[in-house]
Motif scaffolding. Structure first.
Motif, PDB file in Angstrom:
ATOM      1  N   LYS A 245       0.704  -1.170  -0.057  1.00 49.83           N
ATOM      2  CA  LYS A 245      -0.057   0.054   0.118  1.00 49.83           C
ATOM      3  C   LYS A 245       0.880   1.048  -0.076  1.00 49.83           C
ATOM      4  CE  LYS A 245      -4.180   2.031   2.236  1.00 49.83           C
ATOM      5  NZ  LYS A 245      -3.538   2.590   3.561  1.00 49.83           N
ATOM      6  N   GLU A 246       0.743   2.295  -1.058  1.00 46.62           N
ATOM      7  CA  GLU A 246       1.406   3.267  -1.279  1.00 46.62           C
ATOM      8  C   GLU A 246       0.821   4.156  -0.003  1.00 46.62           C
ATOM      9  OE1 GLU A 246       2.115   6.066  -4.986  1.00 46.62           O
ATOM     10  OE2 GLU A 246       0.023   5.760  -4.352  1.00 46.62           O
TER      11      GLU A 246
ATOM     12  N   ARG B  14       3.746   9.256  -1.998  1.00 48.07           N
ATOM     13  CA  ARG B  14       3.260  10.264  -2.852  1.00 48.07           C
ATOM     14  C   ARG B  14       3.027  11.581  -2.127  1.00 48.07           C
ATOM     15  NH1 ARG B  14      -1.424  10.605  -6.371  1.00 48.07           N
ATOM     16  NH2 ARG B  14      -2.521   8.828  -5.345  1.00 48.07           N
ATOM     17  N   LEU B  15       3.261  12.606  -2.512  1.00 44.94           N
ATOM     18  CA  LEU B  15       2.918  13.735  -1.740  1.00 44.94           C
ATOM     19  C   LEU B  15       1.894  14.696  -2.656  1.00 44.94           C
ATOM     20  CD1 LEU B  15       2.962  15.624   0.729  1.00 44.94           C
ATOM     21  CD2 LEU B  15       5.111  16.525  -0.279  1.00 44.94           C
ATOM     22  N   ILE B  16       0.775  15.017  -2.289  1.00 53.80           N
ATOM     23  CA  ILE B  16      -0.216  15.967  -3.161  1.00 53.80           C
ATOM     24  C   ILE B  16      -0.133  17.337  -2.647  1.00 53.80           C
ATOM     25  CG2 ILE B  16      -2.399  16.252  -3.950  1.00 53.80           C
ATOM     26  CD1 ILE B  16      -2.779  13.217  -3.751  1.00 53.80           C
ATOM     27  N   ILE B  17       0.570  18.115  -3.511  1.00 53.62           N
ATOM     28  CA  ILE B  17       0.465  19.768  -3.157  1.00 53.62           C
ATOM     29  C   ILE B  17      -0.936  19.979  -3.423  1.00 53.62           C
ATOM     30  CG2 ILE B  17       1.719  21.858  -3.626  1.00 53.62           C
ATOM     31  CD1 ILE B  17       4.238  19.901  -4.481  1.00 53.62           C
ATOM     32  N   ALA B  18      -1.726  20.337  -2.540  1.00 55.96           N
ATOM     33  CA  ALA B  18      -3.156  20.673  -2.676  1.00 55.96           C
ATOM     34  C   ALA B  18      -3.411  22.197  -2.556  1.00 55.96           C
ATOM     35  CB  ALA B  18      -3.839  19.942  -1.513  1.00 55.96           C
ATOM     36  N   ILE B  19      -3.837  22.588  -3.624  1.00 59.24           N
ATOM     37  CA  ILE B  19      -4.231  23.921  -3.587  1.00 59.24           C
ATOM     38  C   ILE B  19      -5.437  24.190  -3.212  1.00 59.24           C
ATOM     39  CG2 ILE B  19      -4.020  26.068  -5.013  1.00 59.24           C
ATOM     40  CD1 ILE B  19      -1.968  24.568  -6.795  1.00 59.24           C
TER      41      ILE B  19
ATOM     42  N   ILE C 192      13.744  14.769  -6.448  1.00 63.55           N
ATOM     43  CA  ILE C 192      13.213  14.315  -5.085  1.00 63.55           C
ATOM     44  C   ILE C 192      13.113  12.815  -5.329  1.00 63.55           C
ATOM     45  CG2 ILE C 192      11.702  13.952  -3.142  1.00 63.55           C
ATOM     46  CD1 ILE C 192      11.510  17.226  -3.456  1.00 63.55           C
ATOM     47  N   LYS C 193      13.906  11.953  -4.678  1.00 61.07           N
ATOM     48  CA  LYS C 193      13.749  10.606  -4.701  1.00 61.07           C
ATOM     49  C   LYS C 193      12.850   9.719  -3.718  1.00 61.07           C
ATOM     50  CE  LYS C 193      18.002   9.629  -6.885  1.00 61.07           C
ATOM     51  NZ  LYS C 193      19.235  10.617  -6.395  1.00 61.07           N
ATOM     52  N   GLY C 194      12.300   8.790  -4.067  1.00 63.99           N
ATOM     53  CA  GLY C 194      11.511   7.961  -3.084  1.00 63.99           C
ATOM     54  C   GLY C 194      10.026   8.537  -2.918  1.00 63.99           C
ATOM     55  N   CYS C 195       9.677   9.591  -3.675  1.00 65.14           N
ATOM     56  CA  CYS C 195       8.356  10.379  -3.112  1.00 65.14           C
ATOM     57  C   CYS C 195       7.934  11.050  -4.791  1.00 65.14           C
ATOM     58  CB  CYS C 195       8.344  11.348  -2.103  1.00 65.14           C
ATOM     59  SG  CYS C 195       6.750  12.094  -1.856  1.00 65.14           S
ATOM     60  N   LYS C 196       6.713  10.679  -5.074  1.00 66.29           N
ATOM     61  CA  LYS C 196       6.221  11.331  -6.267  1.00 66.29           C
ATOM     62  C   LYS C 196       5.529  12.605  -5.853  1.00 66.29           C
ATOM     63  CE  LYS C 196       3.043  10.066 -10.182  1.00 66.29           C
ATOM     64  NZ  LYS C 196       3.076  11.709 -10.265  1.00 66.29           N
ATOM     65  N   LEU C 197       5.735  13.575  -6.605  1.00 67.15           N
ATOM     66  CA  LEU C 197       5.021  14.910  -6.106  1.00 67.15           C
ATOM     67  C   LEU C 197       3.736  15.269  -7.291  1.00 67.15           C
ATOM     68  CD1 LEU C 197       8.105  17.260  -5.142  1.00 67.15           C
ATOM     69  CD2 LEU C 197       6.741  15.603  -3.669  1.00 67.15           C
ATOM     70  N   GLU C 198       2.995  15.839  -6.866  1.00 64.87           N
ATOM     71  CA  GLU C 198       1.947  16.174  -7.775  1.00 64.87           C
ATOM     72  C   GLU C 198       1.257  17.374  -7.454  1.00 64.87           C
ATOM     73  OE1 GLU C 198      -1.109  13.435  -9.039  1.00 64.87           O
ATOM     74  OE2 GLU C 198      -0.388  12.247  -7.274  1.00 64.87           O
ATOM     75  N   ALA C 199       0.759  18.466  -7.904  1.00 63.31           N
ATOM     76  CA  ALA C 199       0.181  19.733  -7.675  1.00 63.31           C
ATOM     77  C   ALA C 199      -1.483  19.285  -7.906  1.00 63.31           C
ATOM     78  CB  ALA C 199       0.478  20.934  -8.244  1.00 63.31           C
ATOM     79  N   LYS C 200      -2.339  19.609  -7.087  1.00 60.43           N
ATOM     80  CA  LYS C 200      -3.851  19.337  -7.513  1.00 60.43           C
ATOM     81  C   LYS C 200      -4.413  20.528  -6.836  1.00 60.43           C
ATOM     82  CE  LYS C 200      -4.384  14.413  -8.156  1.00 60.43           C
ATOM     83  NZ  LYS C 200      -5.179  13.219  -7.826  1.00 60.43           N
TER      84      LYS C 200
ATOM     85  N   LYS D 254     -11.677  16.293   3.529  1.00 58.34           N
ATOM     86  CA  LYS D 254     -12.553  15.331   2.644  1.00 58.34           C
ATOM     87  C   LYS D 254     -11.928  15.127   1.263  1.00 58.34           C
ATOM     88  CE  LYS D 254     -17.161  16.531   4.088  1.00 58.34           C
ATOM     89  NZ  LYS D 254     -17.673  15.458   4.350  1.00 58.34           N
ATOM     90  N   PHE D 255     -10.963  15.999   1.016  1.00 60.43           N
ATOM     91  CA  PHE D 255     -10.242  15.838  -0.083  1.00 60.43           C
ATOM     92  C   PHE D 255      -8.994  14.854   0.173  1.00 60.43           C
ATOM     93  CE2 PHE D 255      -6.011  17.085  -2.552  1.00 60.43           C
ATOM     94  CZ  PHE D 255      -6.524  16.871  -3.865  1.00 60.43           C
ATOM     95  N   ALA D 256      -8.590  14.749   1.498  1.00 56.22           N
ATOM     96  CA  ALA D 256      -7.747  13.741   1.843  1.00 56.22           C
ATOM     97  C   ALA D 256      -8.066  12.316   1.951  1.00 56.22           C
ATOM     98  CB  ALA D 256      -7.402  14.065   3.426  1.00 56.22           C
ATOM     99  N   GLN D 257      -9.442  12.513   2.011  1.00 56.67           N
ATOM    100  CA  GLN D 257     -10.197  11.302   1.988  1.00 56.67           C
ATOM    101  C   GLN D 257     -10.351  10.682   0.326  1.00 56.67           C
ATOM    102  OE1 GLN D 257     -13.789  12.517   3.704  1.00 56.67           O
ATOM    103  NE2 GLN D 257     -13.571  11.374   5.527  1.00 56.67           N
ATOM    104  N   GLN D 258     -10.554  11.837  -0.342  1.00 53.87           N
ATOM    105  CA  GLN D 258     -10.906  11.500  -1.725  1.00 53.87           C
ATOM    106  C   GLN D 258      -9.762  10.728  -2.499  1.00 53.87           C
ATOM    107  OE1 GLN D 258     -12.135  15.012  -3.503  1.00 53.87           O
ATOM    108  NE2 GLN D 258     -13.970  15.280  -2.355  1.00 53.87           N
ATOM    109  N   VAL D 259      -8.559  11.426  -1.899  1.00 53.13           N
ATOM    110  CA  VAL D 259      -7.139  10.972  -2.469  1.00 53.13           C
ATOM    111  C   VAL D 259      -6.561   9.705  -1.864  1.00 53.13           C
ATOM    112  CG1 VAL D 259      -6.746  13.354  -3.794  1.00 53.13           C
ATOM    113  CG2 VAL D 259      -5.929  12.783  -1.518  1.00 53.13           C
ATOM    114  N   GLY D 260      -7.113   9.203  -0.759  1.00 58.10           N
ATOM    115  CA  GLY D 260      -6.590   8.327   0.191  1.00 58.10           C
ATOM    116  C   GLY D 260      -5.208   8.644   0.854  1.00 58.10           C
TER     117      GLY D 260
END
Lengths: 172, 172, 172, 172, 172, 172
Positions: B6-7, B36-41, B72-80, B88-94
């Motif tokens: 599990k990621e 995985r790290l979501i940079i959440a706007i 950055i190694k070992g962690c996928k970054l993405e902006a959303k 609730k957004f945290a719930q949606q993206v798991g």
């Protein structure tokens, strides 16, 4: 899939003399964030504790096997003692993160200095602060011991097994 | 090996109007702790920002691809972006964890209330507080914008690309 | 027996837009300390509330008669609105004490300034600070309204009657 | 009239080694809120004080009879010592409330933990925090003793009678 | 003797809308530390004040000439307005130090960020924090104006001349 | 020109056991504000230090002559020990101001009480609080000693000469 080949290890350090329900709540929070969590008991030669270091390890291991820390999924828990700087112990066990509990703004100011010192020693090891249920704000090992010695209630501070062990120790 | 199947996902939420070097330092800290790290706007309809939401996403993605967040190694970054409660957004993206930066004891008192509210909404999603280099204590998006408008230096606040974009926006 | 001939009156002032479970816990604490407690709703012409002042009075009176504030012994509760300085309202109703809730050290620093200002206006009227259950730390009227508007849970913030009234108001 | 048949009792606990003008200001504030106020001197076997417990009781009683605490209306004052947990002493004397002074945000964070512990032991006994004149912020028994030992002024810290007794004790 | 050939200049910046007794106490403290003290009124185009900038300058100059700031020895006082960053104004007038008042720990956390930002802009200009009499802790321009509008006492907040001017302005 | 005929003197008091890079940064800040700065080493008979008082004086003087405190312009530095209240020592040396470093809001609350006590003893002597580079937030003499004893790095805490002297002392 390279990132998953490396286990993520955290440490949660303290004197755990003895483990409280506040510590247990923190451990449950931290366990979500790492694959292995080392409950690290710092040996302080200058400070005589109530329980010996091996006794503290045993009390924690017993909670992991049969008590309040049993059944945590996705994270292996283990108790270990150490007698060096916490950041060096973190290096030795390959920890990526040291967890600290925050209860109040006073805590924060003290913890910030400590975290900056640790970052200065090894910037690759991170400090993450967690909070627990607000009802556990006032729970501490020393408060639990003081309450037992003053005939107070400690059921919101200690597990039944640890309460029993602490009462026995304090009556010796 | 179940635990590695599990990621582990984290989110770092903010308005990022625009991303600062303080945010970037936080993201590097958080990236150690999750896969995985979501940079959440957060979209705030009541507050007109300097950059549009798609512009903020682009500025962050550009730093991930070619700038200060590259490699950055070992962690996928993405902006959303998102337009609901953060939890609730945290719930949606798991996500298992929401990261927050702490700079001062004032921050802590405010953040504690927010973290408790979030815990009350969904206790399975954790809040972890991280600190950054103390030199970044005073860095904020609004301070960076104010400095540009008052002919101050911002090289310790913004990456070159984001400084350029911000100067352009502010001169329109 | 002279001292008992005089009723001890306290006020608990706020905007109560609407009354929350945090307010209710505070009222129960304060009720132990005075013979009469006036829940004082400050009229702020500059700030448009969700509920009108008479509606807020009604919501509180309904909780006193049939809800969460029913059955408090040894203290008469009543809701009143006022449109002057709180310390002047305290003088008008003959109050000996103004109660304030404290949730964090941030609260304290702000409240200290306010209490000193009030003491400077009339040193015979005291300010007493009370704390509530730590689980209510993050409860506020504005948070409750924001949660309803964002599809969050508010059962730990509002009584059933007030939750219903607030949902109705917000859906108009 | 049932509510007036019961006397409202408060305690103000401390070590009072010796009573200071800061304590006296607090007592005057608290006296407005209760019918009887017990100035409760905690016996701490582990800590050797300057004055013995009976001496501290006498110094306070003398101020009540002939000094700075004389003539307070509507509240009976008395000094008592106790050697158990403060909350248990409050139970024994039938107190509804324990008063604590707050001087700074540091005080608040420490006091909050203590108040929550006490609430956990007996939720029917309340803690009320009071503030004093800001000029008394820095007044403490230990500061007064240190000032005397270092040839400083203490007239803003102690009553004349208590200053005299303290100087005599410290010169023995 | 070279060191004495250079005048030491400080600035004390604020909006001074209007000058309060809290500001005056601060100015008296700062005047001990520099040869010239500029009371610097920041022009904020986004915020409509009660007094115009020239009126605020006049009110301060009048206190310097004939009022509460008259007769300060060893330090020349003057009021000036400015419409740039405070640190840039400090550079322009050759100031070595910017004075700031600290009233509470909340103040400190906010001021620290500001001081670090200023140090980052020009590390040769220092920030020195001063405290005032604790009785002035709650004094602020906005509180003084609010008290006048609500029929409160302001004699502990404003000089007679400034109280008169403020009452006149507010009644227009 | 009368104002320039009088030298402005400040003191920066501490135990300096030993002087750290944090102290040095503070001294450089304070040196801008006075003509003479006395680094005042308080003698505490109740507390056995690592270095003797003369050794501490020597270590500081060596840094002034040949080390990190060499070449400061416009301010004469000197180390002196004293064994009375700091405010009395300030009176003896004719100091106008006592400098204190502030690192966190916790510091502030403690320092405020101390500054008010000093003001109460002699209101003509001012306390000015300075901040240092945020990277030095966690630097303290005791932390430096603890790091050396635990094989940590101290190059960000001590000058080379003082690090060497401290290592030698600690290995005796």
């Amino acid at each position: 899939m390279a990132k998953k080949s490396k286990e993520r290890i955290g440490i949660y350090a303290g004197s755990f003399d003895p483990l409280t329900l506040g510590h247990i709540a923190m451990i449950k929070e931290a366990a979500i964030l790492v694959d292995r969590l080392i409950i690290a008991i710092g040996i302080n030669p200058a400070k005589q504790g109530l329980f010996t270091i091996p006794e503290r390890v045993d009390l924690i291991n017993e909670e992991i096997k049969n008590g309040a820390l049993k059944g945590i999924k996705g994270c292996k828990l283990e108790a270990k003692s150490y007698d060096c700087m916490t950041v060096k112990f973190a290096q030795q066990v390959g920890a990526a993160v040291m967890f600290r509990g925050l209860r109040s703004a006073n805590d924060f100011n003290d913890e910030l200095g400590l975290a900056l010192t640790n970052k200065d020693q090894d910037s690759s090891i991170k400090t993450a602060f967690l909070i627990t249920d607000p009802t556990l704000t006032s729970v501490s090992s020393s408060m639990a011991k003081a309450l037992i010695q003053n005939d107070g209630k400690v059921s919101t501070y200690l597990t039944p097994a640890i309460e029993k062990a602490t009462r026995t120790k304090l009556s010796l």
